[in-house]
Write a protein that holds these residues in place. Structure first.
Motif, mmCIF file in Angstrom:
data_model
loop_
_atom_site.group_PDB
_atom_site.id
_atom_site.type_symbol
_atom_site.label_atom_id
_atom_site.label_comp_id
_atom_site.label_asym_id
_atom_site.label_seq_id
_atom_site.Cartn_x
_atom_site.Cartn_y
_atom_site.Cartn_z
ATOM 1 N N CYS A 2 -6.202 1.214 -7.872
ATOM 2 C CA CYS A 2 -5.650 0.820 -6.573
ATOM 3 C C CYS A 2 -6.739 0.468 -5.563
ATOM 4 N N LEU A 41 0.909 7.116 -6.655
ATOM 5 C CA LEU A 41 -0.117 8.136 -6.840
ATOM 6 C C LEU A 41 0.455 9.544 -6.665
ATOM 7 N N LYS A 42 1.456 9.673 -5.810
ATOM 8 C CA LYS A 42 2.098 10.980 -5.630
ATOM 9 C C LYS A 42 2.943 11.354 -6.840
ATOM 10 N N GLU A 45 -14.505 5.114 -0.187
ATOM 11 C CA GLU A 45 -13.371 5.814 -0.798
ATOM 12 C C GLU A 45 -13.408 5.705 -2.316
ATOM 13 N N ARG A 81 0.814 -1.208 0.000
ATOM 14 C CA ARG A 81 0.000 0.000 0.000
ATOM 15 C C ARG A 81 0.850 1.262 0.000
ATOM 16 N N GLU A 82 1.986 1.239 0.686
ATOM 17 C CA GLU A 82 2.857 2.412 0.706
ATOM 18 C C GLU A 82 3.450 2.664 -0.681
ATOM 19 N N GLN A 83 3.810 1.597 -1.386
ATOM 20 C CA GLN A 83 4.323 1.759 -2.746
ATOM 21 C C GLN A 83 3.252 2.319 -3.674
ATOM 22 N N ARG A 84 2.013 1.894 -3.483
ATOM 23 C CA ARG A 84 0.930 2.416 -4.300
ATOM 24 C C ARG A 84 0.670 3.884 -3.986
ATOM 25 N N ARG A 85 0.816 4.266 -2.710
ATOM 26 C CA ARG A 85 0.681 5.678 -2.349
ATOM 27 C C ARG A 85 1.760 6.512 -3.030
ATOM 28 N N GLN A 86 2.983 5.998 -3.068
ATOM 29 C CA GLN A 86 4.083 6.708 -3.702
ATOM 30 C C GLN A 86 3.839 6.846 -5.209
ATOM 31 N N ARG A 146 -5.763 5.771 -9.264
ATOM 32 C CA ARG A 146 -6.272 5.638 -7.885
ATOM 33 C C ARG A 146 -7.422 4.618 -7.852
ATOM 34 N N GLU A 153 -3.955 10.429 -12.494
ATOM 35 C CA GLU A 153 -4.042 10.110 -11.053
ATOM 36 C C GLU A 153 -5.355 9.482 -10.649
#
Length: 323
Positions: free
Chosen positions: A177, A162-163, A219, A155-160, A174, A170
């Motif tokens: 994801c 999206l940034k 979400e 999940r952290e890699q997916r957040r990165q 998103r 985006e």
């Protein structure tokens, strides 16, 4: 017979009466006769866009298309299969128009054969084994061709990602994801497919050709609500800057560029996001059948590719029972 006789009684010719009777009995339209491989494929593809695209590439312009069903033999399909396996796969097209190709992967051959096998199975019974009538034997899948997708983004890699990804892509990424949909199915969604009152999403254009309706979490619903604002019901939910829907040729570059910028492993694609989402659902102990229904695939496929994760979760749960 009564319809034909009544029409003839009005003075209509025999030929015209038979034609009109066919229209009436068919509910207002003359049904095309399915007598060839091509006709069988066209009938099968009427409600299956993915099948139609494969038939356009590999069947309709091939000599096999004209073969009559009552004359179809194993050798016809064996020869078609040889042509398919020898046909190179297009990787990309450069700005100069040059095609980049590679050998066709066994998994691609299997997918192309599977859709033809399914179309023929609707109009033909399997032939006697080991005979020329055994048309189905020529379309047997290549064993062990479907390698398991192994690249997983947490999940952290997916957040990165999206940034780092472009603002244009985006929202589309998103959504990938948040929901285990195929990228093509996500890109095909229209505003009318989403009911914001009930958070229900209708997925009609997908690889398996079967429409389905799922309820989505808040979400994901918020993303769809935002992207649907001020759009007509038949408009794509996810639009590019030029107002067109996303497709496999347009989402590849921004996802690849975003993955590089975020320092993600090489090979991260739109399908990596789907694989990662499904992996999370399996690890959360959601029943495999439910996951299959949501993601629009078979329970057998989920079991084959993700069953080991369910086993791992079972072992962990059993371990927590220790006294």
């Amino acid at each position: 017979m009564a319809i034909l006789e009544n029409l003839q009684a009005t003075g209509v010719s025999q030929a015209e009466a038979e034609k009109l009777a066919a229209v009436i009995e068919a509910g207002g339209e003359i049904r095309a006769k399915v007598d060839s491989v091509g006709a069988a494929c066209r009938a099968y593809a009427e409600s299956r866009p993915e099948a139609e695209s494969r038939f356009k590439r590999h069947v309709f312009d091939d000599p096999l298309s004209k073969v009559k069903l009552d004359k179809l033999r194993r050798r016809h399909l064996r020869e078609w299969r040889e042509r398919l396996e020898e046909k190179p796969a297009l990787i990309s097209r450069s700005k100069t128009g040059e095609h980049k190709i590679r050998d066709r992967a066994p998994s691609s051959v299997n997918r192309d054969m599977a859709v033809l096998r399914a179309a023929l199975a609707t109009v033909l019974s399997p032939g006697a084994p080991n005979s020329e009538a055994a048309w189905q034997e020529a379309l047997k899948a290549i064993p062990n061709a479907n390698g398991r997708r192994t690249l997983y983004l947490d999940r952290e890699q997916r957040r990165q990602l999206l940034k780092a990804i472009s603002s244009e892509a985006e929202s589309f990424v998103r959504a990938l994801c948040l929901l285990p949909l195929r990228p093509g199915a996500m890109a095909g969604l229209t505003v009318g497919d989403f009911d914001k009152r009930t958070s229900e999403l209708s997925i009609g254009k997908d690889k398996n050709g079967k429409p389905r309706r799922i309820q989505i979490p808040a979400e994901a619903a918020n993303v769809l609500i935002e992207q649907s604002k001020d759009k007509l019901p038949n408009a794509p939910i996810f639009m590019r800057g030029n107002g067109r829907a996303w497709n496999k040729d347009s989402w590849k570059l921004p996802i690849a560029a975003g993955a590089r910028a975020a320092g993600l492993p090489a090979g991260a694609t739109a399908y990596t996001l789907r694989h990662s989402t499904i992996t999370d659902l399996v690890r959360a102990n959601l029943p495999l059948l439910t996951i299959a229904q949501i993601s629009g695939t078979s329970a057998e496929m989920i079991e084959r590719h993700y069953g080991h994760l369910a086993s791992d979760a079972a072992v962990k749960t059993l371990g927590e029972l220790a006294l």
